[in-house]
Scaffold this motif. Structure first.
Motif, PDB file in Angstrom:
ATOM      1  N   ALA A  96      60.767  51.814 -42.250  1.00 27.02           N
ATOM      2  CA  ALA A  96      60.812  50.938 -40.888  1.00 27.02           C
ATOM      3  C   ALA A  96      61.097  49.493 -41.335  1.00 27.02           C
ATOM      4  CB  ALA A  96      59.679  50.745 -39.959  1.00 27.02           C
ATOM      5  N   PHE A  97      60.452  49.013 -42.535  1.00 26.46           N
ATOM      6  CA  PHE A  97      60.524  47.695 -42.988  1.00 26.46           C
ATOM      7  C   PHE A  97      61.862  47.324 -43.718  1.00 26.46           C
ATOM      8  CE2 PHE A  97      60.019  44.588 -46.610  1.00 26.46           C
ATOM      9  CZ  PHE A  97      59.663  43.399 -45.771  1.00 26.46           C
ATOM     10  N   ASN A  98      62.561  48.291 -44.010  1.00 24.49           N
ATOM     11  CA  ASN A  98      63.929  48.102 -44.637  1.00 24.49           C
ATOM     12  C   ASN A  98      64.970  47.983 -43.570  1.00 24.49           C
ATOM     13  OD1 ASN A  98      64.326  47.981 -47.962  1.00 24.49           O
ATOM     14  ND2 ASN A  98      62.589  49.166 -47.603  1.00 24.49           N
ATOM     15  N   GLY A 102      52.189  57.204 -43.882  1.00 24.57           N
ATOM     16  CA  GLY A 102      52.167  55.698 -43.501  1.00 24.57           C
ATOM     17  C   GLY A 102      52.998  55.076 -44.595  1.00 24.57           C
ATOM     18  N   ALA A 103      52.821  55.427 -45.840  1.00 24.92           N
ATOM     19  CA  ALA A 103      53.709  54.588 -47.054  1.00 24.92           C
ATOM     20  C   ALA A 103      55.222  54.908 -46.473  1.00 24.92           C
ATOM     21  CB  ALA A 103      53.415  55.392 -48.193  1.00 24.92           C
ATOM     22  N   ASN A 104      55.685  56.030 -46.244  1.00 25.58           N
ATOM     23  CA  ASN A 104      56.976  56.351 -46.050  1.00 25.58           C
ATOM     24  C   ASN A 104      57.613  55.794 -44.637  1.00 25.58           C
ATOM     25  OD1 ASN A 104      58.580  58.231 -47.942  1.00 25.58           O
ATOM     26  ND2 ASN A 104      56.391  58.924 -47.989  1.00 25.58           N
ATOM     27  N   LEU A 105      56.844  55.637 -43.713  1.00 25.86           N
ATOM     28  CA  LEU A 105      57.051  55.162 -42.446  1.00 25.86           C
ATOM     29  C   LEU A 105      56.998  53.666 -42.703  1.00 25.86           C
ATOM     30  CD1 LEU A 105      57.535  55.878 -39.528  1.00 25.86           C
ATOM     31  CD2 LEU A 105      55.220  55.668 -38.938  1.00 25.86           C
ATOM     32  N   THR A 106      56.161  53.071 -43.234  1.00 26.14           N
ATOM     33  CA  THR A 106      56.373  51.615 -43.203  1.00 26.14           C
ATOM     34  C   THR A 106      57.481  51.261 -44.154  1.00 26.14           C
ATOM     35  OG1 THR A 106      53.727  51.392 -43.132  1.00 26.14           O
ATOM     36  CG2 THR A 106      54.983  49.707 -44.069  1.00 26.14           C
ATOM     37  N   LEU A 107      57.729  51.914 -45.298  1.00 25.05           N
ATOM     38  CA  LEU A 107      58.980  51.469 -46.119  1.00 25.05           C
ATOM     39  C   LEU A 107      59.974  51.659 -45.292  1.00 25.05           C
ATOM     40  CD1 LEU A 107      59.571  50.513 -48.949  1.00 25.05           C
ATOM     41  CD2 LEU A 107      59.703  52.786 -49.641  1.00 25.05           C
ATOM     42  N   ASN A 164      62.970  57.748 -46.235  1.00 21.18           N
ATOM     43  CA  ASN A 164      61.793  57.502 -46.014  1.00 21.18           C
ATOM     44  C   ASN A 164      61.122  58.233 -44.584  1.00 21.18           C
ATOM     45  OD1 ASN A 164      62.162  54.707 -47.863  1.00 21.18           O
ATOM     46  ND2 ASN A 164      60.702  56.229 -48.420  1.00 21.18           N
ATOM     47  N   THR A 191      52.776  54.235 -52.721  1.00 18.19           N
ATOM     48  CA  THR A 191      53.800  53.462 -52.278  1.00 18.19           C
ATOM     49  C   THR A 191      55.070  53.381 -53.329  1.00 18.19           C
ATOM     50  OG1 THR A 191      51.957  51.673 -51.566  1.00 18.19           O
ATOM     51  CG2 THR A 191      54.204  50.781 -52.115  1.00 18.19           C
ATOM     52  N   ALA A 196      58.486  60.870 -43.646  1.00 18.30           N
ATOM     53  CA  ALA A 196      57.013  60.794 -42.878  1.00 18.30           C
ATOM     54  C   ALA A 196      57.076  61.773 -41.852  1.00 18.30           C
ATOM     55  CB  ALA A 196      57.548  59.424 -42.182  1.00 18.30           C
TER      56      ALA A 196
END
Length: 211
Positions: free
Chosen positions: A120-122, A113-118, A91, A34, A95
């Motif tokens: 997309a979240f941002n 997953g860590a890069n995709l989540t970060l 990110n 993360t 990913a």
């Protein structure tokens, strides 16, 4: 309580405690992935700012993420938007690239997953995330700063309230998964700040984002 690094970077005690909690709940390896994804995110912003000839005055890393403060008054709308989206763009690109080794070594899927989540979240249209700042900027570019502020405030409050409620329902359904509580609380705080008119009249322009 906070810890200062080199005078230009500030790390709050809340961030340290949240990182420790994350490591206890998910393991040191998950925390390392993360933080690496977050570092890549910040490097994307910094590289874009350098390309546009704009430096960073200070960085604050808190419980809601990293906040960069920089003088952006000389940047055109297109350049400013490029700087905002560079972080999540890095990110999402990572990913996609990491999917190649992940097909052979499944352990790489955690980094994907860590890069995709970060990323997309941002991109969520909620300030201080990149997506919220980008929404404000795009609306201001077309209709003026006042319209940009109104659009970002209305959309941010609505999305933050919906997501916070959804997370609280998920906590209840999962039997009390407290790891989701900081995210739900942060989104609720973002909603309340937008509804109360926060931030007030801005004296300067800043890049503000969450990890």
């Amino acid at each position: 309580m906070s810890h200062r690094l080199d005078g230009a970077v500030r790390v709050t005690g809340g961030f340290v405690l949240l990182s420790a909690w994350f490591a206890l709940e998910n393991g040191a390896a998950a925390l390392a992935l993360t933080l690496l994804a977050a570092a890549a995110h910040e490097c994307g912003h910094l590289a874009a700012l350098r390309l546009c000839g704009c430096g960073v005055r200070r960085v604050r890393i808190g419980i809601l993420g990293a906040e960069m403060e920089t003088e952006r008054s000389r940047l055109r709308y297109g350049a400013e938007l490029f700087c905002l989206l560079a972080g999540p763009g890095v990110n999402l690109l990572l990913a996609a690239l990491l999917m190649i080794p992940a097909r052979t070594w499944p352990g790489w899927y955690a980094a994907v997953g860590a890069n995709l989540t970060l990323g997309a979240f941002n991109l969520l249209p909620i300030r201080p995330l990149d997506g919220g700042a980008a929404l404000e900027l795009l609306t201001a570019w077309r209709f003026g700063p006042a319209a940009g502020e109104r659009a970002a405030r209305a959309c941010g409050a609505l999305c933050a309230a919906a997501l916070s409620a959804g997370l609280l329902r998920l906590i209840w359904a999962s039997g009390g998964n407290l790891w989701l509580l900081p995210a739900a609380g942060g989104l609720a705080a973002a909603c309340l700040k937008e509804l109360s008119g926060w931030p007030g009249p801005r004296q300067g322009r800043r890049l503000r984002r969450s990890l």
